[in-house]
Design a protein around this motif. Structure first.
Motif, PDB file in Angstrom:
ATOM      1  N   LEU A  21       0.824  -1.220   0.000  1.00  0.00           N
ATOM      2  CA  LEU A  21       0.000   0.000   0.000  1.00  0.00           C
ATOM      3  C   LEU A  21       0.858   1.271   0.000  1.00  0.00           C
ATOM      4  CD1 LEU A  21      -2.779  -1.100   2.516  1.00  0.00           C
ATOM      5  CD2 LEU A  21      -2.864  -1.108   0.021  1.00  0.00           C
ATOM      6  N   SER A  22       2.112   1.152  -0.380  1.00  0.00           N
ATOM      7  CA  SER A  22       3.012   2.309  -0.400  1.00  0.00           C
ATOM      8  C   SER A  22       2.405   3.448  -1.218  1.00  0.00           C
ATOM      9  CB  SER A  22       4.359   1.897  -1.000  1.00  0.00           C
ATOM     10  OG  SER A  22       5.247   2.989  -0.971  1.00  0.00           O
ATOM     11  N   GLY A  23       2.431   4.643  -0.624  1.00  0.00           N
ATOM     12  CA  GLY A  23       1.885   5.830  -1.277  1.00  0.00           C
ATOM     13  C   GLY A  23       0.411   6.066  -1.028  1.00  0.00           C
ATOM     14  N   GLN A  24      -0.264   5.124  -0.409  1.00  0.00           N
ATOM     15  CA  GLN A  24      -1.705   5.281  -0.162  1.00  0.00           C
ATOM     16  C   GLN A  24      -1.969   5.897   1.206  1.00  0.00           C
ATOM     17  OE1 GLN A  24      -4.298   2.084  -1.200  1.00  0.00           O
ATOM     18  NE2 GLN A  24      -2.867   1.287  -2.723  1.00  0.00           N
ATOM     19  N   ARG A  25      -3.045   6.669   1.257  1.00  0.00           N
ATOM     20  CA  ARG A  25      -3.467   7.330   2.493  1.00  0.00           C
ATOM     21  C   ARG A  25      -4.509   6.444   3.160  1.00  0.00           C
ATOM     22  NH1 ARG A  25      -7.148  12.270   3.263  1.00  0.00           N
ATOM     23  NH2 ARG A  25      -6.345  13.181   5.182  1.00  0.00           N
ATOM     24  N   LEU A  26      -4.273   6.108   4.433  1.00  0.00           N
ATOM     25  CA  LEU A  26      -5.151   5.199   5.161  1.00  0.00           C
ATOM     26  C   LEU A  26      -5.716   5.879   6.398  1.00  0.00           C
ATOM     27  CD1 LEU A  26      -2.838   2.038   5.123  1.00  0.00           C
ATOM     28  CD2 LEU A  26      -4.602   2.662   3.455  1.00  0.00           C
ATOM     29  N   ARG A  27      -6.963   5.556   6.706  1.00  0.00           N
ATOM     30  CA  ARG A  27      -7.593   6.098   7.915  1.00  0.00           C
ATOM     31  C   ARG A  27      -7.093   5.317   9.119  1.00  0.00           C
ATOM     32  NH1 ARG A  27     -11.987   6.205  11.439  1.00  0.00           N
ATOM     33  NH2 ARG A  27     -13.108   4.377  10.752  1.00  0.00           N
ATOM     34  N   VAL A  28      -6.682   6.051  10.149  1.00  0.00           N
ATOM     35  CA  VAL A  28      -6.182   5.447  11.384  1.00  0.00           C
ATOM     36  C   VAL A  28      -7.365   5.088  12.273  1.00  0.00           C
ATOM     37  CG1 VAL A  28      -4.831   5.861  13.485  1.00  0.00           C
ATOM     38  CG2 VAL A  28      -4.016   6.723  11.278  1.00  0.00           C
ATOM     39  N   LEU A  29      -7.376   3.849  12.736  1.00  0.00           N
ATOM     40  CA  LEU A  29      -8.414   3.396  13.653  1.00  0.00           C
ATOM     41  C   LEU A  29      -8.007   3.660  15.104  1.00  0.00           C
ATOM     42  CD1 LEU A  29      -9.169   0.005  11.885  1.00  0.00           C
ATOM     43  CD2 LEU A  29     -10.462   2.142  11.707  1.00  0.00           C
ATOM     44  N   PHE A  30      -6.769   3.322  15.432  1.00  0.00           N
ATOM     45  CA  PHE A  30      -6.228   3.585  16.766  1.00  0.00           C
ATOM     46  C   PHE A  30      -4.727   3.411  16.729  1.00  0.00           C
ATOM     47  CE2 PHE A  30      -7.385  -0.905  16.686  1.00  0.00           C
ATOM     48  CZ  PHE A  30      -6.249  -1.529  17.173  1.00  0.00           C
ATOM     49  N   GLY A  31      -4.067   3.901  17.751  1.00  0.00           N
ATOM     50  CA  GLY A  31      -2.624   3.747  17.883  1.00  0.00           C
ATOM     51  C   GLY A  31      -2.305   2.832  19.035  1.00  0.00           C
ATOM     52  N   ARG A  32      -1.119   2.244  18.990  1.00  0.00           N
ATOM     53  CA  ARG A  32      -0.728   1.329  20.057  1.00  0.00           C
ATOM     54  C   ARG A  32       0.781   1.397  20.240  1.00  0.00           C
ATOM     55  NH1 ARG A  32      -3.752  -3.844  19.795  1.00  0.00           N
ATOM     56  NH2 ARG A  32      -5.143  -2.565  21.002  1.00  0.00           N
ATOM     57  N   LYS A  33       1.198   1.290  21.479  1.00  0.00           N
ATOM     58  CA  LYS A  33       2.625   1.227  21.786  1.00  0.00           C
ATOM     59  C   LYS A  33       3.010  -0.251  21.830  1.00  0.00           C
ATOM     60  CE  LYS A  33       6.018   3.093  24.948  1.00  0.00           C
ATOM     61  NZ  LYS A  33       6.226   3.900  26.151  1.00  0.00           N
ATOM     62  N   LEU A  34       3.935  -0.650  20.943  1.00  0.00           N
ATOM     63  CA  LEU A  34       4.401  -2.029  20.885  1.00  0.00           C
ATOM     64  C   LEU A  34       5.852  -2.100  21.320  1.00  0.00           C
ATOM     65  CD1 LEU A  34       2.894  -3.011  17.402  1.00  0.00           C
ATOM     66  CD2 LEU A  34       1.913  -3.409  19.671  1.00  0.00           C
ATOM     67  N   ALA A  35       6.369  -3.293  21.480  1.00  0.00           N
ATOM     68  CA  ALA A  35       7.765  -3.464  21.900  1.00  0.00           C
ATOM     69  C   ALA A  35       8.720  -2.775  20.935  1.00  0.00           C
ATOM     70  CB  ALA A  35       8.096  -4.942  22.017  1.00  0.00           C
ATOM     71  N   GLY A  36       8.399  -2.779  19.648  1.00  0.00           N
ATOM     72  CA  GLY A  36       9.262  -2.160  18.645  1.00  0.00           C
ATOM     73  C   GLY A  36       9.031  -0.680  18.452  1.00  0.00           C
ATOM     74  N   GLY A  37       8.109  -0.091  19.191  1.00  0.00           N
ATOM     75  CA  GLY A  37       7.802   1.336  19.064  1.00  0.00           C
ATOM     76  C   GLY A  37       6.316   1.546  18.817  1.00  0.00           C
ATOM     77  N   LEU A  38       5.978   2.746  18.389  1.00  0.00           N
ATOM     78  CA  LEU A  38       4.576   3.076  18.142  1.00  0.00           C
ATOM     79  C   LEU A  38       4.104   2.507  16.819  1.00  0.00           C
ATOM     80  CD1 LEU A  38       4.552   6.801  19.278  1.00  0.00           C
ATOM     81  CD2 LEU A  38       3.669   4.833  20.519  1.00  0.00           C
ATOM     82  N   ALA A  39       2.828   2.112  16.791  1.00  0.00           N
ATOM     83  CA  ALA A  39       2.218   1.575  15.579  1.00  0.00           C
ATOM     84  C   ALA A  39       0.787   2.085  15.507  1.00  0.00           C
ATOM     85  CB  ALA A  39       2.239   0.056  15.592  1.00  0.00           C
ATOM     86  N   VAL A  40       0.228   2.047  14.305  1.00  0.00           N
ATOM     87  CA  VAL A  40      -1.161   2.457  14.114  1.00  0.00           C
ATOM     88  C   VAL A  40      -1.915   1.355  13.393  1.00  0.00           C
ATOM     89  CG1 VAL A  40      -0.876   4.964  14.162  1.00  0.00           C
ATOM     90  CG2 VAL A  40      -0.479   3.740  12.035  1.00  0.00           C
ATOM     91  N   SER A  41      -3.149   1.147  13.815  1.00  0.00           N
ATOM     92  CA  SER A  41      -4.034   0.233  13.122  1.00  0.00           C
ATOM     93  C   SER A  41      -4.815   1.063  12.111  1.00  0.00           C
ATOM     94  CB  SER A  41      -4.993  -0.431  14.106  1.00  0.00           C
ATOM     95  OG  SER A  41      -5.887  -1.276  13.400  1.00  0.00           O
ATOM     96  N   CYS A  42      -4.835   0.604  10.863  1.00  0.00           N
ATOM     97  CA  CYS A  42      -5.448   1.379   9.790  1.00  0.00           C
ATOM     98  C   CYS A  42      -6.436   0.532   9.003  1.00  0.00           C
ATOM     99  CB  CYS A  42      -4.386   1.876   8.806  1.00  0.00           C
ATOM    100  SG  CYS A  42      -3.112   2.872   9.540  1.00  0.00           S
ATOM    101  N   GLU A  43      -7.381   1.209   8.343  1.00  0.00           N
ATOM    102  CA  GLU A  43      -8.242   0.546   7.385  1.00  0.00           C
ATOM    103  C   GLU A  43      -7.407   0.308   6.135  1.00  0.00           C
ATOM    104  OE1 GLU A  43     -11.637   3.001   6.661  1.00  0.00           O
ATOM    105  OE2 GLU A  43     -12.562   2.451   8.562  1.00  0.00           O
ATOM    106  N   GLY A  44      -7.288  -0.947   5.713  1.00  0.00           N
ATOM    107  CA  GLY A  44      -6.427  -1.284   4.594  1.00  0.00           C
ATOM    108  C   GLY A  44      -7.162  -1.657   3.325  1.00  0.00           C
ATOM    109  N   GLY A  45      -8.428  -1.260   3.195  1.00  0.00           N
ATOM    110  CA  GLY A  45      -9.185  -1.583   1.989  1.00  0.00           C
ATOM    111  C   GLY A  45      -9.344  -3.085   1.840  1.00  0.00           C
ATOM    112  N   PRO A  46      -8.972  -3.631   0.678  1.00  0.00           N
ATOM    113  CA  PRO A  46      -9.148  -5.065   0.448  1.00  0.00           C
ATOM    114  C   PRO A  46      -8.320  -5.931   1.397  1.00  0.00           C
ATOM    115  CG  PRO A  46      -8.095  -4.006  -1.453  1.00  0.00           C
ATOM    116  CD  PRO A  46      -8.442  -2.938  -0.473  1.00  0.00           C
ATOM    117  N   LEU A  47      -7.302  -5.358   2.014  1.00  0.00           N
ATOM    118  CA  LEU A  47      -6.477  -6.120   2.955  1.00  0.00           C
ATOM    119  C   LEU A  47      -7.098  -6.185   4.345  1.00  0.00           C
ATOM    120  CD1 LEU A  47      -2.909  -4.764   2.033  1.00  0.00           C
ATOM    121  CD2 LEU A  47      -4.003  -6.872   1.269  1.00  0.00           C
TER     122      LEU A  47
END
Length: 89
Positions: A21-47
């Motif tokens: 999905l490189s280059g695509q704009r995704l809506r963020v559902l929520f953020g989470r702090k993981l062991a590897g750093g911050l991450a965001v859960s996003c709507e990924g369309g067909p994925l």
């Protein structure tokens, strides 16, 4: 970035060059702090929804302006070699 619970209703752009999905704009559902750093859960369309490390988005660190070349590595090695004798290592 705001607190992980406060990122809903925002968007990120996928900047990782090899992500499908490189280059695509995704809506963020929520953020989470993981062991590897911050991450965001996003709507990924067909994925479906997906979790992305923040570093893989436009909210991550700025990418280098030019690719790393062997000339730059040679310069770095020379600097390191020059510094070692000064510090007795």
């Amino acid at each position: 970035m705001r607190k992980p619970s406060e990122v809903s209703e925002s968007f990120v752009t996928v900047t990782h060059p090899f992500h499908p999905l490189s280059g695509q704009r995704l809506r963020v559902l929520f953020g989470r702090k993981l062991a590897g750093g911050l991450a965001v859960s996003c709507e990924g369309g067909p994925l479906g929804s997906l979790m992305l490390p923040l570093a893989w988005t436009d909210r991550g660190p700025v990418a280098a302006q030019a690719p790393l070349t062997y000339e730059v590595l040679i310069e770095l090695a020379e600097v390191i070699s020059a510094l070692r004798p000064r510090h007795g290592r």
